[in-house]
Design a protein around this motif. Sequence first.
Motif, PDB file in Angstrom:
ATOM      1  N   THR A 182      -2.490  -6.310   0.413  1.00  0.00           N
ATOM      2  CA  THR A 182      -2.511  -5.169  -0.379  1.00  0.00           C
ATOM      3  C   THR A 182      -1.906  -5.379  -1.867  1.00  0.00           C
ATOM      4  O   THR A 182      -1.925  -4.506  -2.640  1.00  0.00           O
ATOM      5  CB  THR A 182      -1.894  -3.819   0.092  1.00  0.00           C
ATOM      6  N   GLY A 183      -1.624  -6.707  -2.019  1.00  0.00           N
ATOM      7  CA  GLY A 183      -0.768  -6.692  -3.758  1.00  0.00           C
ATOM      8  C   GLY A 183       0.487  -6.078  -3.742  1.00  0.00           C
ATOM      9  O   GLY A 183       1.292  -6.284  -2.640  1.00  0.00           O
ATOM     10  N   TYR A 184       0.714  -5.370  -4.629  1.00  0.00           N
ATOM     11  CA  TYR A 184       2.056  -4.807  -4.849  1.00  0.00           C
ATOM     12  C   TYR A 184       2.286  -3.404  -4.466  1.00  0.00           C
ATOM     13  O   TYR A 184       3.059  -2.577  -4.687  1.00  0.00           O
ATOM     14  CB  TYR A 184       2.274  -4.933  -6.435  1.00  0.00           C
ATOM     15  N   LEU A 185       1.160  -3.097  -3.733  1.00  0.00           N
ATOM     16  CA  LEU A 185       1.058  -1.594  -3.168  1.00  0.00           C
ATOM     17  C   LEU A 185       2.148  -1.215  -2.221  1.00  0.00           C
ATOM     18  O   LEU A 185       3.159  -0.082  -2.720  1.00  0.00           O
ATOM     19  CB  LEU A 185      -0.252  -1.226  -2.502  1.00  0.00           C
TER      20      LEU A 185
ATOM     21  N   PRO B 218      -8.147  -4.545 -10.399  1.00  0.00           N
ATOM     22  CA  PRO B 218      -7.040  -5.309 -11.170  1.00  0.00           C
ATOM     23  C   PRO B 218      -5.595  -4.718 -11.232  1.00  0.00           C
ATOM     24  O   PRO B 218      -4.611  -5.463 -11.602  1.00  0.00           O
ATOM     25  CB  PRO B 218      -7.740  -5.539 -12.424  1.00  0.00           C
ATOM     26  N   MET B 219      -5.760  -3.413 -11.138  1.00  0.00           N
ATOM     27  CA  MET B 219      -4.387  -2.606 -11.366  1.00  0.00           C
ATOM     28  C   MET B 219      -4.087  -1.658 -10.351  1.00  0.00           C
ATOM     29  O   MET B 219      -4.842  -1.171  -9.486  1.00  0.00           O
ATOM     30  CB  MET B 219      -4.610  -1.909 -12.791  1.00  0.00           C
ATOM     31  N   ILE B 220      -2.805  -1.501 -10.307  1.00  0.00           N
ATOM     32  CA  ILE B 220      -2.206  -0.281  -9.412  1.00  0.00           C
ATOM     33  C   ILE B 220      -1.875   0.661 -10.722  1.00  0.00           C
ATOM     34  O   ILE B 220      -1.192   0.419 -11.577  1.00  0.00           O
ATOM     35  CB  ILE B 220      -1.052  -0.497  -8.630  1.00  0.00           C
ATOM     36  N   GLU B 221      -2.285   1.882 -10.340  1.00  0.00           N
ATOM     37  CA  GLU B 221      -1.905   3.116 -11.332  1.00  0.00           C
ATOM     38  C   GLU B 221      -0.907   3.887 -10.779  1.00  0.00           C
ATOM     39  O   GLU B 221      -0.808   4.244  -9.750  1.00  0.00           O
ATOM     40  CB  GLU B 221      -3.157   3.931 -11.660  1.00  0.00           C
ATOM     41  N   LEU B 222      -0.089   4.339 -11.836  1.00  0.00           N
ATOM     42  CA  LEU B 222       0.931   5.220 -11.448  1.00  0.00           C
ATOM     43  C   LEU B 222       1.090   6.273 -12.524  1.00  0.00           C
ATOM     44  O   LEU B 222       1.015   6.014 -13.639  1.00  0.00           O
ATOM     45  CB  LEU B 222       2.452   4.436 -11.305  1.00  0.00           C
ATOM     46  N   ALA B 223       1.641   7.639 -12.047  1.00  0.00           N
ATOM     47  CA  ALA B 223       1.975   8.613 -12.825  1.00  0.00           C
ATOM     48  C   ALA B 223       3.241   9.057 -12.441  1.00  0.00           C
ATOM     49  O   ALA B 223       3.243   9.433 -11.187  1.00  0.00           O
ATOM     50  CB  ALA B 223       0.874   9.590 -12.905  1.00  0.00           C
ATOM     51  N   ALA B 224       4.103   9.272 -13.287  1.00  0.00           N
ATOM     52  CA  ALA B 224       5.531   9.873 -12.906  1.00  0.00           C
ATOM     53  C   ALA B 224       5.933  11.040 -13.747  1.00  0.00           C
ATOM     54  O   ALA B 224       5.821  10.863 -14.980  1.00  0.00           O
ATOM     55  CB  ALA B 224       6.730   8.588 -13.003  1.00  0.00           C
TER      56      ALA B 224
ATOM     57  N   SER C  96       7.171  13.945  -7.405  1.00  0.00           N
ATOM     58  CA  SER C  96       7.466  13.652  -8.825  1.00  0.00           C
ATOM     59  C   SER C  96       6.691  12.146  -9.245  1.00  0.00           C
ATOM     60  O   SER C  96       6.478  11.866 -10.437  1.00  0.00           O
ATOM     61  CB  SER C  96       8.522  13.494  -9.350  1.00  0.00           C
ATOM     62  N   VAL C  97       5.854  11.648  -8.324  1.00  0.00           N
ATOM     63  CA  VAL C  97       5.235  10.248  -8.305  1.00  0.00           C
ATOM     64  C   VAL C  97       3.861  10.335  -7.684  1.00  0.00           C
ATOM     65  O   VAL C  97       3.753  10.824  -6.686  1.00  0.00           O
ATOM     66  CB  VAL C  97       6.202   9.229  -7.901  1.00  0.00           C
ATOM     67  N   VAL C  98       2.904   9.517  -8.193  1.00  0.00           N
ATOM     68  CA  VAL C  98       1.603   9.397  -7.725  1.00  0.00           C
ATOM     69  C   VAL C  98       1.305   8.174  -8.094  1.00  0.00           C
ATOM     70  O   VAL C  98       1.419   7.534  -9.241  1.00  0.00           O
ATOM     71  CB  VAL C  98       0.492  10.371  -8.408  1.00  0.00           C
ATOM     72  N   VAL C  99       0.921   7.384  -6.938  1.00  0.00           N
ATOM     73  CA  VAL C  99       0.323   5.884  -7.093  1.00  0.00           C
ATOM     74  C   VAL C  99      -1.077   5.865  -6.787  1.00  0.00           C
ATOM     75  O   VAL C  99      -1.310   6.486  -5.579  1.00  0.00           O
ATOM     76  CB  VAL C  99       1.268   5.268  -6.029  1.00  0.00           C
ATOM     77  N   ALA C 100      -1.745   5.282  -7.144  1.00  0.00           N
ATOM     78  CA  ALA C 100      -3.404   5.085  -7.000  1.00  0.00           C
ATOM     79  C   ALA C 100      -3.691   3.514  -6.810  1.00  0.00           C
ATOM     80  O   ALA C 100      -3.179   2.661  -7.605  1.00  0.00           O
ATOM     81  CB  ALA C 100      -4.183   5.687  -8.075  1.00  0.00           C
ATOM     82  N   TYR C 101      -4.404   3.177  -5.700  1.00  0.00           N
ATOM     83  CA  TYR C 101      -4.693   1.887  -5.433  1.00  0.00           C
ATOM     84  C   TYR C 101      -6.022   1.900  -5.078  1.00  0.00           C
ATOM     85  O   TYR C 101      -6.817   2.525  -4.123  1.00  0.00           O
ATOM     86  CB  TYR C 101      -3.809   1.426  -4.280  1.00  0.00           C
ATOM     87  N   VAL C 102      -6.889   0.782  -5.435  1.00  0.00           N
ATOM     88  CA  VAL C 102      -8.163   0.421  -4.918  1.00  0.00           C
ATOM     89  C   VAL C 102      -8.462  -0.887  -4.644  1.00  0.00           C
ATOM     90  O   VAL C 102      -7.932  -1.954  -5.497  1.00  0.00           O
ATOM     91  CB  VAL C 102      -9.153   0.656  -6.133  1.00  0.00           C
ATOM     92  N   PRO C 103      -8.610  -1.232  -3.493  1.00  0.00           N
ATOM     93  CA  PRO C 103      -8.600  -2.612  -3.164  1.00  0.00           C
ATOM     94  C   PRO C 103      -9.637  -3.339  -3.885  1.00  0.00           C
ATOM     95  O   PRO C 103     -10.466  -2.999  -4.073  1.00  0.00           O
ATOM     96  CB  PRO C 103      -9.293  -2.648  -1.550  1.00  0.00           C
TER      97      PRO C 103
END
Length: 436
Positions: free
Chosen positions: A86-89, A140-146, A130-137
Amino acid sequence: MSRTWCGRALVSAAALGMALGACSSFSDTLLATSASTSGQKQEGWPGVLDEHPSIQYAIRPTTDRVAKLNQALIDTGRSLQRDPRTGYLLPVLEALGVPVESQLLVFSKTGVQRAYTSPHNPRAIFFDESVVVAYVPGAPMIELAAHDPQQGVVFYTLDQAAGAPLTRRTGCLACHVSASTLYVPGIIVRSNTVGDDGNVLPQFGSYDVNHETPHPDRWGGWFVTSDPLALPYAQRAHTGNITFSGRGNTSNQVFVDWLNSSPETRGYLSSLSDIVALLVFDHQMHAINLLTRLNWESRVASSDDRASISGGALRGLVNELAEYLLFAGEVPPSVPLTPRPGFAERLESRTPKDRHGRSLGQLDLVNRLLRHPCSYMVYSEAFEGLPRAVKEAVYGRMIAILSGQDTPTKYARVSAEDRRAVLEILRETKPDFPGY
């Protein structure tokens, strides 16, 4: 730095116009602005609100949890350890303390990495208060919103290949500042009508979602998993799990295919997108945007010597936040629901208990979302970050409702016993909550 964008309102007064944002990064549901916060104007400032001298969103340092993690990694010289599947998830979720049990799955092509997203390869979203993490196998990126207590939602990405430091992305404001987010950097949540390939079909419309939204209008473009005994939710009691043809016919084949595709072998942590987590998410994201808007408006008003909250835009926002935190107008489940194992326990563990063991993080899921109808977001850093006078005004409105002095019609169905319980919990668990 000055920016222009077709959906960004020029804020000439203290308030909110009604332009409509069109894209989304972490959630797929628009949050509607209410009548109490729309159509007002802000005196003396010709620019967008996030550039106001009292705000300076793009240049002021942030203290959100992702910023703190990033700084800790830089200071210690450490790096996150990449997982081959999963990479850095998983390292990101562990470092931030975001529960894997919160996973939601969005299959509509609506995010910044929409090219990688489809019903076969949905975007997985993980969240807490307070945090949202978005991941798609394969993306190229993991998206985060804090959610920063003062600056609103701050956006980041993490390169899945390089593992470089988390990078702040102010360009996300092109979509994430709009009427959907109350014109502050926030989370967009939308229920879309989508086709078999995940593309949005705008001709069929979309729905704004918070805890007041009827369930049949929720979760278009999302997978929804639940207790199999909750049969009404498998029979179009919501819009999740289905796609539409050009003629308006519907099919749940994408959901059947998803469950039969062994997602855990393809980079997903599980196949679940739990309906209870969705209900919590729907409530929380609008609360985040309301808290940011009220914080910003009070700071701007204070800088202009207009800090009175006895009337006008600030009073409207105070009342709106107080009523929202008390779940006024909440649409309850139509059948009893059972949360995914671990999710309810994690939510409850993050909220304090009174001497009777009662907590605002305890779920009900029969008559309403929470056992005690008051949001756990009253314990958030964002709520604590409100100016003292504003927070006291919110408390005052909450007390007026809970004590029966001034109860909105949409809150009247809450029993006197439940109101009293909320007051007692707040008084014992919030040191600054006034006597009543």
